[in-house]
Each structure stands twice: as structure tokens, then as C-alpha cells.
Design an enzyme around this catalytic site. Structure first.
Site, short mmCIF file in Angstrom:
data_model
loop_
_atom_site.label_atom_id
_atom_site.label_comp_id
_atom_site.label_asym_id
_atom_site.label_seq_id
_atom_site.Cartn_x
_atom_site.Cartn_y
_atom_site.Cartn_z
CG ASP A 1 -26.54 46.73 1.33
OD1 ASP A 1 -26.14 45.85 0.55
OD2 ASP A 1 -26.81 47.89 0.97
CG ASN B 1 -21.55 41.39 -3.48
OD1 ASN B 1 -21.04 41.06 -4.55
ND2 ASN B 1 -22.77 41.90 -3.39
CE1 TYR C 1 -17.19 46.72 -11.04
CE2 TYR C 1 -16.00 45.69 -12.86
CZ TYR C 1 -16.92 45.61 -11.83
OH TYR C 1 -17.56 44.43 -11.57
CB THR D 1 -27.17 42.04 -10.49
OG1 THR D 1 -26.16 42.87 -11.10
CG2 THR D 1 -26.57 40.68 -10.15
#
Length: 254
Positions: free
Chosen positions: A42, A92, A158, A193
Site C-alpha cells: 500500500d 485494488n 473513475y 468502505t
């Protein structure tokens, strides 16, 4: 959630880019529960390290900027050094979505969103595919979105990035079938999330606002997306490649 399949991913080594929170963290937890060894990669190292520490000796963490080739390569090499092989990749990583039309959107915002979501998948795959092939094959999973299939307002970057991600998976599936590498995308609907908390006060408000757009009348839990990802990573999906798995509560059927 039902109990995860025991040892379905035993001895697999899986690199998860964008693992520090949300869907990525849920996938990491699910993979370890199913017997895998994982690397939590990450941009934000501290939460990735906390997650890996909580998951125990089957998990490790590294910092990774997926938009940078050297950083992507280093994450793959870290996984190989740590666990001796690589069998799977999950991409991800995603940048915060900018609400804008193509007229309003700043070029830098466009580039950042596409670089993280799409170019990042390219770079991680560029370096992960050879060691996965050397391990005898495996699985690559890109976390897409229902908005890679259907459009929504003021989300041009997006939508474009996720649509590109879906087709990147298909093209890679063609190229690497002979390497025994399956490549698929997984497209969730709205998921509980922290991304949603930029728009809603809490998950209850998010569910009230977004749930009715899904046939099931609610948004997803991250664990539901993780269960689908674990399936695609496992041998249970041994005849599944080049597809986009919608896990969207029926959103895209409307």
C-alpha cells in the site's frame, strides 16, 4: 458471512496492492483465513503494517506506489524474497474519485485517477506475471466496479479507469493463458468502505442513499467482495478467465 473454505488457498502467496483498508484489507483477511501467505502492499505503509501484524506470520507489508515502475517491481520482489514464490496478484489500488464532468475535470486529477487505477494495474502485472508463471501459473484479479459497465454522473475518470481495467484483464487473459495464469476482474457495487464516508455521514446514511439502486436493496459488506475475490484466486475458479464478475447486488441489471 459463512465460514471461509479451509485451506483452499494453502501455500499460495498473494500480493495485494491497495491492501491497507476497505476491500483490500478484507481480501487480505479472507486469503489468510483460507491458508494463503499474503503481502499487504500500500502507498500508506503504517496501516498496511498494522494489518499484516494483526494477521500474523502469514502476512507481511511493504510500501508501494503503484504508479511508479520501480516501486511496483520492488513490491513483487519483496513478496518473492519474503515467501519464496508468487501465485497471485490482486490490484485494488484506487485514487479518490473526483466529481466532475469532462469539461470540469482538471487534467492532473484525470491523470492521477487513471494512473492509480489503470496504469497501476499494468505496472503491477508487468512485474508479477513472470514470477507467477515461474510458479506454475496462478491468478490475477483486478478490483473493478459496476461503473466500468454502466456510467454514472460526474465520474468520467473513475468510469474510464474501471472500464479500462476490465478490458485489460480480458487482454491479459488472452496473452497469458499459455502460462496457466487466469486473469479476471471483479466489479462490486457500492461497498461499506471509508470511500463512501466522503459523501455520507455514516454507513447507515450511505445504505439509505445507495441501497435502493441495488436489486438487493442494500450496499455490500467488504467481506462479501473478499469472498468473491478468494474464489477467483482459488482452484475452484480453475476454468474462469477473461471475465468480469459482477458482485453488485444487481445494480447493473437496471
Amino acid at each position: 458471512m459463512t465460514d471461509p473454505a479451509k485451506n483452499r488457498l494453502r501455500d499460495s502467496v498473494i500480493l495485494i496492492a491497495g491492501a491497507a483498508s476497505g476491500i483490500g484489507a478484507a481480501i487480505a483477511q479472507r486469503c489468510v483465513a483460507e491458508g494463503a501467505k499474503i503481502v499487504c502492499a500500500d502507498y500508506n505503509l503504517e496501516p498496511a503494517t498494522r494489518l499484516a501484524d494483526a494477521l500474523g506470520p502469514s502476512a507481511a507489508a511493504c510500501q508501494c506506489d503503484v504508479t511508479n515502475a520501480e516501486s511496483a517491481k520492488a513490491a513483487v520482489e519483496f513478496a518473492r524474497r519474503k515467501f519464496g514464490r508468487l501465485d497471485g496478484l490482486v490490484h485494488n489500488a484506487a485514487a479518490p474519485s473526483t466529481s466532475a464532468t469532462v469539461v470540469d475535470l482538471d487534467e492532473s486529477a484525470w491523470r492521477h485517477e487513471v494512473d492509480v487505477g489503470l496504469t497501476g494495474a499494468f505496472l503491477m502485472s508487468k512485474f508479477a506475471v513472470p514470477p507467477i508463471a515461474a510458479s506454475g501459473g496462478g491468478s490475477v484479479v483486478f478490483i473493478g466496479s459496476q461503473f466500468g459497465r454502466v456510467a454514472t454522473a460526474r465520474a468520467v475518470a473513475y468510469c474510464a479507469a474501471k472500464a479500462g481495467l476490465i478490458h485489460l484483464a480480458k487482454a491479459m487473459a488472452v496473452d497469458h493463458a499459455a502460462d496457466k495464469i487466469r486473469v479476471n476482474s471483479l466489479s462490486p457495487g457500492a461497498v461499506a468502505t471509508t470511500r463512501l464516508l466522503r459523501r455520507f455521514a455514516d454507513f447507515e446514511a450511505a445504505n439509505a442513499g445507495l441501497g435502493p439502486a441495488h436489486l438487493l436493496g442494500r450496499i455490500a459488506d467488504p467481506e462479501e467482495i473478499a469472498a468473491a475475490a478468494a474464489f477467483l484466486l482459488s482452484s475452484d475458479a480453475s476454468f474462469v478467465t477473461g471475465t468480469d464478475m459482477l458482485v453488485d447486488g444487481g445494480y447493473a441489471t437496471r
